[in-house]
Write a protein that holds these residues in place. Structure first.
Motif, PDB file in Angstrom:
ATOM      1  N   ARG A   1      70.028 -11.752  57.120  1.00  0.00           N
ATOM      2  CA  ARG A   1      70.937 -12.336  58.106  1.00  0.00           C
ATOM      3  C   ARG A   1      70.669 -13.835  58.266  1.00  0.00           C
ATOM      4  O   ARG A   1      69.525 -14.262  58.399  1.00  0.00           O
ATOM      5  N   ASP A   2      71.714 -14.610  58.241  1.00  0.00           N
ATOM      6  CA  ASP A   2      71.650 -16.067  58.313  1.00  0.00           C
ATOM      7  C   ASP A   2      71.641 -16.500  59.778  1.00  0.00           C
ATOM      8  O   ASP A   2      72.604 -16.274  60.516  1.00  0.00           O
TER       9      ASP A   2
ATOM     10  N   ARG B   1      73.323 -13.065  53.253  1.00  0.00           N
ATOM     11  CA  ARG B   1      73.405 -12.832  51.815  1.00  0.00           C
ATOM     12  C   ARG B   1      72.784 -11.492  51.459  1.00  0.00           C
ATOM     13  O   ARG B   1      71.886 -10.993  52.140  1.00  0.00           O
ATOM     14  N   VAL B   2      73.272 -10.933  50.362  1.00  0.00           N
ATOM     15  CA  VAL B   2      72.762  -9.666  49.869  1.00  0.00           C
ATOM     16  C   VAL B   2      71.502  -9.938  49.059  1.00  0.00           C
ATOM     17  O   VAL B   2      71.471 -10.854  48.231  1.00  0.00           O
TER      18      VAL B   2
ATOM     19  N   VAL C   1      80.053  -8.439  47.161  1.00  0.00           N
ATOM     20  CA  VAL C   1      79.827  -9.889  47.246  1.00  0.00           C
ATOM     21  C   VAL C   1      78.329 -10.197  47.285  1.00  0.00           C
ATOM     22  O   VAL C   1      77.507  -9.348  47.610  1.00  0.00           O
ATOM     23  N   ASP C   2      77.993 -11.447  46.936  1.00  0.00           N
ATOM     24  CA  ASP C   2      76.611 -11.915  47.047  1.00  0.00           C
ATOM     25  C   ASP C   2      76.311 -12.433  48.449  1.00  0.00           C
ATOM     26  O   ASP C   2      75.184 -12.324  48.933  1.00  0.00           O
ATOM     27  N   THR C   3      77.312 -13.034  49.076  1.00  0.00           N
ATOM     28  CA  THR C   3      77.172 -13.547  50.436  1.00  0.00           C
ATOM     29  C   THR C   3      78.395 -13.116  51.245  1.00  0.00           C
ATOM     30  O   THR C   3      79.470 -12.868  50.695  1.00  0.00           O
ATOM     31  N   ASN C   4      78.198 -13.052  52.557  1.00  0.00           N
ATOM     32  CA  ASN C   4      79.315 -12.729  53.436  1.00  0.00           C
ATOM     33  C   ASN C   4      79.205 -13.559  54.709  1.00  0.00           C
ATOM     34  O   ASN C   4      78.377 -14.480  54.787  1.00  0.00           O
TER      35      ASN C   4
ATOM     36  N   LEU D   1      65.946 -12.231  59.504  1.00  0.00           N
ATOM     37  CA  LEU D   1      65.419 -10.914  59.186  1.00  0.00           C
ATOM     38  C   LEU D   1      66.275 -10.226  58.124  1.00  0.00           C
ATOM     39  O   LEU D   1      67.457 -10.521  57.969  1.00  0.00           O
ATOM     40  N   CYS D   2      65.654  -9.317  57.389  1.00  0.00           N
ATOM     41  CA  CYS D   2      66.397  -8.479  56.455  1.00  0.00           C
ATOM     42  C   CYS D   2      66.741  -7.168  57.155  1.00  0.00           C
ATOM     43  O   CYS D   2      65.936  -6.632  57.918  1.00  0.00           O
ATOM     44  N   HIS D   3      67.920  -6.664  56.853  1.00  0.00           N
ATOM     45  CA  HIS D   3      68.402  -5.469  57.533  1.00  0.00           C
ATOM     46  C   HIS D   3      69.179  -4.610  56.545  1.00  0.00           C
ATOM     47  O   HIS D   3      69.654  -5.101  55.517  1.00  0.00           O
ATOM     48  N   VAL D   4      69.254  -3.328  56.860  1.00  0.00           N
ATOM     49  CA  VAL D   4      70.078  -2.454  56.033  1.00  0.00           C
ATOM     50  C   VAL D   4      71.533  -2.883  56.158  1.00  0.00           C
ATOM     51  O   VAL D   4      71.913  -3.588  57.099  1.00  0.00           O
TER      52      VAL D   4
END
Length: 300
Positions: free
Chosen positions: A129-130, A255-256, A248-251, A140-143
């Motif tokens: 999450r940006d 980003r993924v 997508v790579d980013t949204n 943080l990274c999230h599902v």
């Protein structure tokens, strides 16, 4: 609550954290959308939940006040666990698992697993999450997908039409996986989930068994006492590659995260442990539960 509210440039108290974040942090995505509010739950015969409505800002302001109160008390106590006398807001709530005591709008976090039916090299999708785009959980990274449990607009027809965990998850798949614009009620009619794409394809995949869902219940983020519904979506490889061919790579929210040139991660104990320090508490909990139950989730 005054003891934890931030000050404006004129030295006056902000009315709430939502206004302070809007003025000082200025994330791109910060809207006071209508949200479904948890009113009660029963677990005697499965999990039954009842809902009303609230707003995103009402819940956000409570969660941020609790988080900042704890941090201030933690710093004041030399980075040790503070006593209840230093946490009057948290103490006043009483039972944080009682929706009559604590305002809750439990968002939905979905662990999405690509089920490899050939060699068992299952994978999952992870999102960073940006902080410049989102109001909460930046860095943080999230599902993925994850989002608030909300209707697409304040129109009564949408509030009724969108009151579905599955429809909420489908909208998040559309936005976060495929990069489609947020379904924010800007059209003049309710979403036709049975005929509009990509919802029609999502529904068909689920009806045919190529996409399966589990609801793990609710968890509570410990710092801000934010409730979250934890779900798992298992998608067969062929179905996943068809539904998300344009992943997508980013949204709009970040980003993924991928590895080895891919936009997903191996669903292994090693990967979960390695990613642990970067994950939100609920994401790590959901991944560990999914790994624990992998035979049931990924079996035939």
């Amino acid at each position: 609550m005054e003891h934890v509210l931030p000050l404006t440039e004129r030295g006056e108290l902000y009315a709430g954290y939502s206004r302070a974040v809007r003025d000082l942090v200025r994330p791109r995505l910060l809207e006071n959308r209508l949200s479904y509010r948890l009113l009660g739950l029963q677990s005697d015969h499965g999990l039954a939940m009842s809902f009303g409505t609230t707003t995103f800002f009402e819940v956000f302001d409570v969660k941020q006040a609790l988080a900042h109160e704890f941090k201030a008390a933690w710093l004041a106590s030399n980075r040790s666990v503070p006593g209840w006398n230093a946490l009057p807001l948290r103490a006043a709530i009483g039972d944080p698992f009682d929706p009559q005591q604590l305002l809750m709008s439990p968002g939905i976090s979905t662990l999405t697993i690509r089920r490899d039916r050939s060699d068992g090299q299952h994978r999952f999708v992870l999102h960073e999450r940006d902080g410049g785009k989102v109001a909460d959980g930046g860095g943080l990274c999230h599902v993925m997908p994850a989002g608030e449990f909300q209707p697409s607009s304040v129109d009564l027809a949408d509030v009724r039409n969108d009151f579905s965990l599955w429809r909420n998850i489908m909208r998040e798949f559309s936005e976060e996986f495929l990069g489609n614009p947020e379904h924010d009620g800007s059209t003049s009619r309710p979403i036709d989930y049975a005929h509009e794409e990509p919802f029609r394809s999502f529904d068909r995949a689920r009806a045919e068994g190529g996409l399966r869902l589990w609801h793990y219940g609710l968890a509570m983020e410990p710092l801000e006492l934010g409730a979250v519904q934890m779900t798992v979506a298992v998608v067969d490889d062929v179905v996943f590659d068809r539904l998300f061919a344009d992943l997508v790579d980013t949204n709009d929210e970040g980003r993924v995260i991928g590895r080895g040139g891919r936009t997903d991660m191996p669903f292994t104990a090693e990967a979960i442990d390695r990613l642990g320090p970067r994950l939100s508490a609920s994401a790590l909990t959901l991944l560990r539960l999914g790994w624990r139950d992998r035979e049931q989730l990924l079996g035939d």
